[in-house]
Design an enzyme around this catalytic site. Structure first.
Site, short mmCIF file in Angstrom:
data_model
loop_
_atom_site.label_atom_id
_atom_site.label_comp_id
_atom_site.label_asym_id
_atom_site.label_seq_id
_atom_site.Cartn_x
_atom_site.Cartn_y
_atom_site.Cartn_z
N GLU A 12 1.16 3.97 1.73
CA GLU A 12 1.48 4.12 3.06
C GLU A 12 2.76 3.41 3.59
OE1 GLU A 12 -2.97 4.43 3.48
OE2 GLU A 12 -1.63 3.53 2.27
N CYS A 30 -2.25 -0.41 7.54
CA CYS A 30 -1.47 0.96 7.41
C CYS A 30 -1.64 1.80 8.58
CB CYS A 30 -1.95 1.82 6.20
SG CYS A 30 -1.48 0.73 4.72
N CYS A 58 -6.05 1.93 6.00
CA CYS A 58 -6.66 0.55 6.57
C CYS A 58 -6.17 -0.03 7.82
CB CYS A 58 -6.50 -0.34 5.40
SG CYS A 58 -4.85 -1.04 5.08
N HIS A 110 0.77 -1.31 0.01
CA HIS A 110 0.17 0.04 -0.03
C HIS A 110 1.08 1.12 -0.12
CE1 HIS A 110 -3.77 -1.90 1.97
NE2 HIS A 110 -3.30 -2.78 0.84
#
Length: 163
Positions: A68, A99, A96, A66
């Site tokens: 992040e 993260c 999420c 992801h």
């Protein structure tokens, strides 16, 4: 009950925050062009972007890739530390659970995000991770930065996928 602070009603902020979110949106657009879910992030240290990324889960065959996570990894390498207490993260979508936890573990000072994520978010929605007793560090959270632009890029992406 959320401890997040909202941006100005128009979803914009003054000064650097607006510029940094524009950079995160650019990373989201690049992710979209690669066929990835268009989420972008930039990590800022002492007023300068030290890491930038968009999602790369498909490209890297890595469910943890992801935006992040990628910027946290890059910044930690650049700064030679697993902790980023003097850093601020700008991301186009509410993080999420994975993260949000990584942000906490990295001890990031401030989190700025654009659009909320009712289905998958973990900051203002879902588990509200930073309010849980298991959370050792909660960043300052600011939401709603360029919210309509951040939401639109995701909505357009998924609409195109359905069509």
């Amino acid at each position: 009950m959320s401890h997040a602070k909202s941006a100005e009603p128009n979803g914009k902020s003054s000064g650097k925050s607006k510029d940094f979110m524009a950079e995160a949106l650019h990373e989201a657009e690049l992710a979209k062009q690669r066929g990835e879910v268009p989420i972008g992030a930039v990590l800022v240290h002492k007023g300068e972007i030290i890491a930038r990324a968009g999602n790369r889960t498909i490209e890297l065959h890595d469910p943890s890739a992801h935006a992040e996570i990628l910027v946290i990894r890059e910044a930690c390498q650049k700064l030679g530390s697993q902790r980023l207490p003097d850093c601020d993260l700008y991301v186009t979508l509410e993080p999420c659970p994975m993260c949000a936890a990584a942000i906490s573990f990295a001890r990031i000072r401030r989190l700025y995000f654009g659009a909320g994520d009712v289905k998958g978010g973990a900051v203002e929605n879902g588990p509200c991770l930073y309010h849980q007793p298991i959370c050792h560090h909660a960043p300052e959270v600011y939401s709603g930065f360029r919210e309509s632009e951040c939401a639109a890029i995701l909505q357009d992406f998924f609409k195109e996928k359905r069509d």
